[in-house]
Design an enzyme around this catalytic site. Sequence first.
Site, mmCIF file in Angstrom:
data_model
loop_
_atom_site.group_PDB
_atom_site.id
_atom_site.type_symbol
_atom_site.label_atom_id
_atom_site.label_comp_id
_atom_site.label_asym_id
_atom_site.label_seq_id
_atom_site.Cartn_x
_atom_site.Cartn_y
_atom_site.Cartn_z
ATOM 1 N N HIS A 70 -1.787 4.037 3.311
ATOM 2 C CA HIS A 70 -2.207 3.108 2.229
ATOM 3 C C HIS A 70 -3.396 2.505 2.493
ATOM 4 O O HIS A 70 -3.743 1.193 2.535
ATOM 5 C CB HIS A 70 -0.958 1.911 2.272
ATOM 6 C CG HIS A 70 -1.059 1.155 0.962
ATOM 7 N ND1 HIS A 70 -1.375 1.520 -0.236
ATOM 8 C CD2 HIS A 70 -0.845 -0.291 0.622
ATOM 9 C CE1 HIS A 70 -1.178 0.695 -1.182
ATOM 10 N NE2 HIS A 70 -1.066 -0.443 -0.822
ATOM 11 N N SER A 121 -0.512 -8.510 4.342
ATOM 12 C CA SER A 121 -1.826 -8.566 4.598
ATOM 13 C C SER A 121 -2.360 -9.020 5.950
ATOM 14 O O SER A 121 -1.794 -9.437 6.706
ATOM 15 C CB SER A 121 -2.777 -9.893 3.694
ATOM 16 O OG SER A 121 -4.123 -9.670 3.680
ATOM 17 N N GLU A 149 6.060 0.384 -2.442
ATOM 18 C CA GLU A 149 5.486 -0.585 -1.759
ATOM 19 C C GLU A 149 6.460 -1.653 -1.666
ATOM 20 O O GLU A 149 6.573 -2.612 -2.519
ATOM 21 C CB GLU A 149 4.206 -1.258 -2.241
ATOM 22 C CG GLU A 149 3.078 -0.203 -2.037
ATOM 23 C CD GLU A 149 1.777 -1.089 -2.476
ATOM 24 O OE1 GLU A 149 1.243 -2.018 -2.061
ATOM 25 O OE2 GLU A 149 0.964 -0.389 -3.495
ATOM 26 N N TYR A 186 5.235 -0.961 -6.756
ATOM 27 C CA TYR A 186 5.727 -1.971 -5.700
ATOM 28 C C TYR A 186 7.318 -2.392 -6.363
ATOM 29 O O TYR A 186 7.850 -1.507 -7.074
ATOM 30 C CB TYR A 186 5.174 -3.595 -6.261
ATOM 31 C CG TYR A 186 3.759 -3.448 -5.558
ATOM 32 C CD1 TYR A 186 3.550 -4.258 -4.471
ATOM 33 C CD2 TYR A 186 2.648 -3.086 -6.256
ATOM 34 C CE1 TYR A 186 2.029 -4.480 -3.991
ATOM 35 C CE2 TYR A 186 1.242 -3.252 -5.766
ATOM 36 C CZ TYR A 186 0.936 -3.942 -4.652
ATOM 37 O OH TYR A 186 -0.040 -4.109 -4.008
#
Length: 769
Positions: free
Chosen positions: A158, A311, A523, A560
């Site tokens: 990713h 993140s 995801e 997602y």
Amino acid sequence: MKKLNWNLAYAFALILVILGCSDKSSEKSESDNLLALVNSSSNSASSQGSSMNSLAALPTSTPSDVFLVGAAKTDITGPFVQSSTGYNSPGDQMSGLAMRLFSRAFVVERPGGSRVAIVTNDMLHMYQSVKVGVVKKLQADGYGSAFNNDNVVIFATHDHSAPSNISWYTLFNLFNGVIGFDKVHYNIVVNGTAAAIESAYNARKQARIKFATGTLSGATNNRSSAAYNWNIDKDNFAKNTDETVSLLRFEGTDGSPIGLINWFGVHGTSLGITNRRAHGDNKGYASYLVESTKGNGFIAAFPQTAVGDVSPNQPNPTDITKAFLRPNDIDPSLDPLENPIVHGTKQGAKALEIYDSASSVLTGSIGYRHSHVVWNNKIAVDQNYIGTYSMPWDTNSGNTTCVATIGGGFLAGDEEGAPVDFAKEGDIRNNFVLQNGVWVKQNYSLTNASGAAQILGYLWPLAQIALNSSKYEGCDKEKFTLLPVGEVDSFWFPNPQVPFVPVVLPLQILSIGNTAILTFPFELTTMASRRLRAKVGTTLANGGYSNMVIAGMANAYAQYLATREEYSAQNFEGGFTAYGPWSNAALIQEFDRIAGDLVAGRSTNAGPTPPDLSSQQFIQTWLSQNGIVNDGGNFGTVLTDANASYNKAKDTVSVRFQGSHPRVVQDKKLDGSLSSYYDPNTYTYLEIQKKNGSSWTTVATDNDPYTAYDWVRTGGDLSPTSEVTITWLIRNQQPGTYRVVYNGLAKQFWVFFWTYAKFTGISKEFVLQ
């Protein structure tokens, strides 16, 4: 600062392109021969077959803790100029190279039993096109008896700094800086991935495998904490990201190191949306760090786990809804190139620590189960897999997945720097209100919005009619259905053939001893992963599987997948949860079915085979369709030279050359003729060389994390001239005399045919002191 680089005109132009430019099976173009290169090989099938035959002496029976393991990596760096960036940002193109991209493969086999190939690619997404192409290539090369669709898993790291344009599905080739499919890039990735698997297979030797876990704290932040806080079980966990690291350690029975696979969930967004250089980002650097530290051909792969809302960057302390801060935002003395180093060092260092302490030796057999599931078919979800994770307005029956759609919530963008920023996250959603004891749905209207979203609202009813999207609103519940992508159902396409996204999706479980690895194309958010682990983990534990790895971004890409509550919040991740509010429950249900088959020792329903769309890529990138514009100029000429001296600890060297298009090298490598000019295995666009007496030693190449190669066309889009700038961040280098070298290959049209010219540009000598 979050970048707004989509304009309203583009948003609707995109809708019109989707309406008029689907992949068409009736069209014929260069793509008719798309897999010709995939079906060719630098080594013939017969020679590969002889390589396999030479391994006949490998044992077929060993102690329960001894496996056959091989590891290898190959370069899969695709076209990195005039190609799409990894942020799917329309109009933004890549124009340079900072670190090369690799495919890292491990083949694990129980002597006399089953085998699996576990592959990790430095890529943005793992597209179904790549998996299909790799299996085809393995068959063409004579490895069909060893590998098939079921026992091969291919992960994507990713990496948002990797070029794109290699999906067979329209949507993923439209939300890009460059529109279309790039067959050169596709073949580089497919050939390279297959070669890594083949090399790993041919390198098998007796080995032991150890499994270990650890905790990596302070390396991740939840970028969608507002949606996470909708989860009814959020208080059951101390953190809103999963900091677990899971690692497999491979070593020969003689104690020789082979490699490691390190699963940890974090987005590949250390480099921001303004980055234009191909780079492995934080996981690519983690691999580089570990492999450099261990040496001797050690292979270190860093695939994903739950990554959807995770993140590597830090929330803005003034407002968590603002763009997250990268290391160079916090410390201005850092160059953006150092962001992946900061984040990747955390993962690499922890992997080395866990590798050194791993002690749990795996024993037993190897297994795998693979099932294709049609998510568009509205999978009926049993209430047992929903449990208490529902909203007050939900019913206890009739719950299914939905036809794939994209919700308006994505228009808010995300805190990583997504290329949209039309609204506040969570604003664009349908609401349910209690009226006279009954829950009533109130559909969101973009006409109630402000700014750009308001203008979009005035035009949306027309698009909704054209796309026939209103019929999806009931299943989508809180999602404001913006684009139906799972089927083409409108008057524009009376006989639809291909949806805009894959709808036949792979779910797979691999087992090595007591360790089960669940692979899927989504995801997953942190909490969605935790719920999957809790339910399916119980089933697997009944079969003696005490270790479980949640491993995403595998074998295909399906956007997602959020929990029921996070979906209701309709932040960026919820808007891109394509298959509706019960996606998480459906995933748990389907994996529980496959896990039950594994535990019981029975076969799994394979499901339908996804379509091979290699001959239907009507929309191609300009370069893929037309090739490279004729190179021109005095190649290799130094236009801006180095300074006489630099500080060995902190300065930056920059040298500009008259250049050629870097894709020439990739084209020649792909067709097998680069060897006429350079060694394909050692070629590098740049070298940093240190003087030793009368000779020069290369101390850094284009894969060094502190170098960068930037290309620019001069004189307009069709001009033959271009320039190359080579940058070197000097960080605590040895004092001495150095120079910068640029290695190029130019393509020129002469009378009636193309010619190629090898050249070298060399800067003046400079001193580090």
